[in-house]
Design a protein around this motif. Structure first.
Motif, mmCIF file in Angstrom:
data_model
loop_
_atom_site.group_PDB
_atom_site.id
_atom_site.type_symbol
_atom_site.label_atom_id
_atom_site.label_comp_id
_atom_site.label_asym_id
_atom_site.label_seq_id
_atom_site.Cartn_x
_atom_site.Cartn_y
_atom_site.Cartn_z
ATOM 1 N N GLY A 71 0.791 -1.223 0.000
ATOM 2 C CA GLY A 71 0.000 0.000 0.000
ATOM 3 C C GLY A 71 0.823 1.272 0.000
ATOM 4 O O GLY A 71 0.285 2.370 -0.092
ATOM 5 N N GLU A 72 2.142 1.127 0.137
ATOM 6 C CA GLU A 72 3.012 2.307 0.147
ATOM 7 C C GLU A 72 3.195 2.810 -1.277
ATOM 8 O O GLU A 72 3.375 2.006 -2.192
ATOM 9 C CB GLU A 72 4.373 1.910 0.732
ATOM 10 N N PRO A 73 3.132 4.118 -1.488
ATOM 11 C CA PRO A 73 3.329 4.621 -2.853
ATOM 12 C C PRO A 73 4.752 4.351 -3.331
ATOM 13 O O PRO A 73 5.693 4.375 -2.531
ATOM 14 C CB PRO A 73 3.064 6.124 -2.730
ATOM 15 N N ILE A 74 4.899 4.095 -4.621
ATOM 16 C CA ILE A 74 6.227 3.841 -5.180
ATOM 17 C C ILE A 74 7.025 5.142 -5.253
ATOM 18 O O ILE A 74 8.199 5.185 -4.919
ATOM 19 C CB ILE A 74 6.108 3.237 -6.595
ATOM 20 N N MET A 75 6.356 6.177 -5.708
ATOM 21 C CA MET A 75 7.014 7.480 -5.863
ATOM 22 C C MET A 75 6.143 8.547 -5.212
ATOM 23 O O MET A 75 4.950 8.608 -5.497
ATOM 24 C CB MET A 75 7.169 7.830 -7.353
ATOM 25 N N ASP A 76 6.739 9.349 -4.372
ATOM 26 C CA ASP A 76 5.992 10.484 -3.838
ATOM 27 C C ASP A 76 6.633 11.766 -4.350
ATOM 28 O O ASP A 76 7.493 11.740 -5.227
ATOM 29 C CB ASP A 76 5.903 10.424 -2.307
ATOM 30 N N GLU A 77 6.214 12.898 -3.767
ATOM 31 C CA GLU A 77 6.674 14.195 -4.293
ATOM 32 C C GLU A 77 8.193 14.363 -4.196
ATOM 33 O O GLU A 77 8.808 14.939 -5.089
ATOM 34 C CB GLU A 77 5.971 15.334 -3.558
ATOM 35 N N ARG A 78 8.777 13.835 -3.133
ATOM 36 C CA ARG A 78 10.240 13.957 -2.986
ATOM 37 C C ARG A 78 10.955 13.118 -4.044
ATOM 38 O O ARG A 78 11.947 13.565 -4.633
ATOM 39 C CB ARG A 78 10.650 13.520 -1.578
ATOM 40 N N ASP A 79 10.450 11.913 -4.276
ATOM 41 C CA ASP A 79 11.064 11.047 -5.287
ATOM 42 C C ASP A 79 10.991 11.684 -6.674
ATOM 43 O O ASP A 79 11.937 11.602 -7.452
ATOM 44 C CB ASP A 79 10.377 9.679 -5.302
#
Lengths: 154, 71
Positions: A71-79
């Protein structure tokens, strides 16, 4: 290890591995087909087809189905921000080298060697595109690992 | 080394412990980011977007300025 790190490591291993294989293949091909090193250098370039393995990089971005990272996003805003920076570093390095090598060679031939007309083999163009792509991927991978860290810890 | 911090301080670590010792993983899931981003935020190596700042503040049930402070 973050998917971005895994992808960067994979790209680095493929590119450096391909270069090592190429350097090793030239004398082996020369010996096998009774050719000089210079004659074997061109056909050995086929080894660079292995760079196509970098096409498997999207496999590192598959979402985790369960476990601790489910359920964790692969890419967030920092990535995305770091990814953009790595791509900019890749393009900048490519363009810098392209200009230095391209214009430098032209300047050397025109100014130093005094050649008025220079022709290049058509096979040089796909080679330049391939080399440019490799330079881009190398710089992008190194920048990504610089931001995320080279190991499992951040 | 990661993205710049721009002088933004935060109280995420303290707020996590005040909320039942919430783990970084749990906060990450509830804020919709990766655990690495929470680590970078706590280490003050990254300044969040306004959207993320609001999300994190909502997780703790406090205002944005209770979580993030600009020097």
């Amino acid at each position: 290890m973050h998917p971005q790190q895994k992808a960067a490591w994979f790209q680095l291993i493929v590119i450096v591995g391909t270069m090592v294989l190429y350097i090793a293949a030239v004398p082996v091909l020369g010996w096998w087909f009774h050719r000089t090193i210079a004659e074997a250098a061109a056909p050995a370039l086929g080894i660079f087809g292995l760079i196509g393995l970098t096409g498997f990089v999207p496999l590192f971005y598959r979402p985790a189905r369960g476990g601790a990272h489910g359920g964790e996003p692969i890419m967030d805003e920092r990535d995305l921000q770091l990814s953009r920076r790595a791509s900019i570093a890749g393009w900048t390095t490519f363009w810098l080298l392209f200009c230095i090598v391209g214009m430098g060679t032209w300047g050397y031939l025109y100014m130093v060697r005094g050649l008025q007309y220079v022709t290049v083999h058509v096979a040089l163009f796909p080679g330049m595109i391939g080399a440019g792509f490799v330079v881009f991927l190398l710089a992008q991978s190194v920048t990504t690992l610089h931001y995320y860290g080279w190991g499992g810890q951040q | 080394m990661t993205a710049d911090n721009d002088g933004v301080q935060n109280s995420i670590r303290r707020l996590r412990f005040e909320h039942g010792e919430m783990t970084q993983q749990e906060l990450a899931q509830r804020a919709g980011v990766t655990r690495q981003t929470i680590i970078a935020l706590e280490a003050r190596r990254y300044s969040p977007s306004l959207l993320l700042a609001v999300r994190i503040a909502r997780v703790f049930g406090v205002g944005v300025e209770d979580v993030f402070q600009v020097n």
